[in-house]
Scaffold this motif. Sequence first.
Motif, PDB file in Angstrom:
ATOM      1  N   GLY A  11       0.816  -1.212   0.000  1.00 28.54           N
ATOM      2  CA  GLY A  11       0.000   0.000   0.000  1.00 28.54           C
ATOM      3  C   GLY A  11       0.846   1.256   0.000  1.00 28.54           C
ATOM      4  O   GLY A  11       0.641   2.160  -0.797  1.00 28.54           O
ATOM      5  N   SER A  14       2.883   1.675  -3.333  1.00 24.87           N
ATOM      6  CA  SER A  14       2.075   2.097  -4.476  1.00 24.87           C
ATOM      7  C   SER A  14       1.526   3.507  -4.264  1.00 24.87           C
ATOM      8  O   SER A  14       1.355   4.266  -5.214  1.00 24.87           O
ATOM      9  CB  SER A  14       0.954   1.100  -4.759  1.00 24.87           C
ATOM     10  N   ILE A  82     -19.629  11.528  -1.618  1.00 27.57           N
ATOM     11  CA  ILE A  82     -18.183  11.319  -1.564  1.00 27.57           C
ATOM     12  C   ILE A  82     -17.487  12.221  -2.585  1.00 27.57           C
ATOM     13  O   ILE A  82     -16.424  12.777  -2.329  1.00 27.57           O
ATOM     14  CB  ILE A  82     -17.862   9.833  -1.823  1.00 27.57           C
ATOM     15  N   VAL A  95      -8.191  11.843 -10.305  1.00 26.39           N
ATOM     16  CA  VAL A  95      -9.591  11.705 -10.699  1.00 26.39           C
ATOM     17  C   VAL A  95     -10.512  11.970  -9.516  1.00 26.39           C
ATOM     18  O   VAL A  95     -10.133  11.778  -8.370  1.00 26.39           O
ATOM     19  CB  VAL A  95      -9.914  10.288 -11.241  1.00 26.39           C
ATOM     20  N   LEU A  99     -19.614   7.604  -8.235  1.00 29.68           N
ATOM     21  CA  LEU A  99     -20.074   6.286  -8.687  1.00 29.68           C
ATOM     22  C   LEU A  99     -21.568   6.247  -9.009  1.00 29.68           C
ATOM     23  O   LEU A  99     -21.940   5.751 -10.059  1.00 29.68           O
ATOM     24  CB  LEU A  99     -19.748   5.222  -7.639  1.00 29.68           C
TER      25      LEU A  99
ATOM     26  N   PRO B  34     -13.695   7.212  -1.000  1.00 25.27           N
ATOM     27  CA  PRO B  34     -14.498   6.230  -1.710  1.00 25.27           C
ATOM     28  C   PRO B  34     -14.147   4.820  -1.254  1.00 25.27           C
ATOM     29  O   PRO B  34     -13.028   4.369  -1.423  1.00 25.27           O
ATOM     30  CB  PRO B  34     -14.098   6.429  -3.170  1.00 25.27           C
ATOM     31  N   ALA B 124     -15.623  -0.829 -10.369  1.00 23.74           N
ATOM     32  CA  ALA B 124     -15.844   0.576 -10.722  1.00 23.74           C
ATOM     33  C   ALA B 124     -15.065   0.942 -11.982  1.00 23.74           C
ATOM     34  O   ALA B 124     -15.602   1.576 -12.891  1.00 23.74           O
ATOM     35  CB  ALA B 124     -15.431   1.485  -9.566  1.00 23.74           C
ATOM     36  N   ASN B 130     -12.659   3.355 -17.018  1.00 21.55           N
ATOM     37  CA  ASN B 130     -11.615   4.322 -16.724  1.00 21.55           C
ATOM     38  C   ASN B 130     -10.607   3.732 -15.747  1.00 21.55           C
ATOM     39  O   ASN B 130     -10.923   3.477 -14.593  1.00 21.55           O
ATOM     40  CB  ASN B 130     -12.257   5.576 -16.121  1.00 21.55           C
ATOM     41  N   GLY B 132      -8.116   5.161 -14.461  1.00 23.25           N
ATOM     42  CA  GLY B 132      -7.663   6.147 -13.481  1.00 23.25           C
ATOM     43  C   GLY B 132      -8.256   5.900 -12.107  1.00 23.25           C
ATOM     44  O   GLY B 132      -7.690   6.279 -11.084  1.00 23.25           O
ATOM     45  N   VAL B 133      -9.412   5.234 -12.077  1.00 31.94           N
ATOM     46  CA  VAL B 133     -10.074   4.922 -10.813  1.00 31.94           C
ATOM     47  C   VAL B 133      -9.167   4.053  -9.935  1.00 31.94           C
ATOM     48  O   VAL B 133      -9.218   4.113  -8.714  1.00 31.94           O
ATOM     49  CB  VAL B 133     -11.406   4.201 -11.095  1.00 31.94           C
ATOM     50  N   SER B 135      -6.238   4.411  -9.207  1.00 33.83           N
ATOM     51  CA  SER B 135      -5.301   5.160  -8.360  1.00 33.83           C
ATOM     52  C   SER B 135      -5.844   5.356  -6.947  1.00 33.83           C
ATOM     53  O   SER B 135      -5.134   5.792  -6.054  1.00 33.83           O
ATOM     54  CB  SER B 135      -4.951   6.510  -8.997  1.00 33.83           C
ATOM     55  N   TYR B 136      -7.109   5.034  -6.733  1.00 38.61           N
ATOM     56  CA  TYR B 136      -7.653   5.044  -5.366  1.00 38.61           C
ATOM     57  C   TYR B 136      -7.159   3.857  -4.557  1.00 38.61           C
ATOM     58  O   TYR B 136      -7.243   3.839  -3.341  1.00 38.61           O
ATOM     59  CB  TYR B 136      -9.176   4.949  -5.398  1.00 38.61           C
ATOM     60  N   PRO B 138      -4.193   2.289  -3.702  1.00 33.36           N
ATOM     61  CA  PRO B 138      -3.177   2.268  -2.638  1.00 33.36           C
ATOM     62  C   PRO B 138      -3.707   2.717  -1.276  1.00 33.36           C
ATOM     63  O   PRO B 138      -3.510   2.017  -0.277  1.00 33.36           O
ATOM     64  CB  PRO B 138      -2.124   3.247  -3.158  1.00 33.36           C
ATOM     65  N   ILE B 139      -4.420   3.843  -1.256  1.00 30.71           N
ATOM     66  CA  ILE B 139      -4.911   4.328   0.037  1.00 30.71           C
ATOM     67  C   ILE B 139      -5.962   3.370   0.594  1.00 30.71           C
ATOM     68  O   ILE B 139      -6.040   3.142   1.805  1.00 30.71           O
ATOM     69  CB  ILE B 139      -5.442   5.775  -0.097  1.00 30.71           C
ATOM     70  N   ILE B 141      -5.929   0.124   0.214  1.00 38.51           N
ATOM     71  CA  ILE B 141      -5.224  -1.031   0.775  1.00 38.51           C
ATOM     72  C   ILE B 141      -4.719  -0.699   2.185  1.00 38.51           C
ATOM     73  O   ILE B 141      -4.826  -1.513   3.106  1.00 38.51           O
ATOM     74  CB  ILE B 141      -4.039  -1.441  -0.134  1.00 38.51           C
TER      75      ILE B 141
END
Lengths: 118, 164
Positions: A11, A14, A82, A95, A99, B34, B124, B130, B132-133, B135-136, B138-139, B141
């Motif tokens: 985590g 990355s 959110i 981004v 959702l 998210p 998602a 997409n 790019g989603v 990239s959420y 790591p945080i 995890i």
Amino acid sequence: MVIIGVFLAAGVLSLIYVTFFLWSGKPSGVIIESDGKIFAQYEFNTISGKKSVEIKSDYGYNVVELENRRIRIVHSDCADQICTGAGWIDRPNQVIVCLPARLVVRLTGGEGVDYVSY
Amino acid sequence: MRRNYKLILIAVMTAVGVALQVFEAQLPIPVSLPGGKIGLANIVGLVLIPTLGGGIALAVSVLRALLGSLMFGGFTGGLYSVGGAVLSACAMILAYKLWYPRVTLIGIGVIGAAAHNTAQVTVAAVLLGNAGVLSYLPILIIIAVASGSFTGFTAELIGRRRFW
């Protein structure tokens, strides 16, 4: 303990990659996607001051606001909020996702000189 | 185990899971992330895997996700949570079968939470088309390590005392 360590390391590593390499530099424009299709696309050097964009789809209603190389979702009719809570984003490849509304706001740019010199 | 007894257990455990989900939804969350949540309902799955077996745990978590999404969100929301629930339950069952005495319920909880978040973000990304989603992730995890440890520890305490 081993499991926790492995996941924590994965985590953190990355996260470092994403924040310092993927999101480096200054954004040049923004792409707004609704339900998987490009809804609108703007370059920041063609925009002066603030700009509001309304996105209405079968899945929801959102208002995004862009100014001075950053963007945020100011209004959404979704339940969880959110997307509005995410605030401003100002790095390329960042981004914001709503959702329920199937909305993705993505900043572009970051390659080239900015990327190398970072 | 008699068939009726099994059915009743599944129903009761699903109800407990939904109740925990409702309780968690009432908690005020300081930051809006998210998919970042504690996942209290996962405690049910973690208690069930060692005691009643993986099959019942899987059934309970899928039913719980379906019920939860009927209560809190629409069809799209349901896809995320069912996808997350299935992958998370399978990952935990597999981890339990492979490593259990050496890896405690805390480790299995972390694996389940990470699998849940990974599945949600992947669903998602596919639905929105997409990448790019991702990239959420790591945080998410890192959050999964914290929330999975908490749920795993709780499940360990409950399993040891056999309150139920």
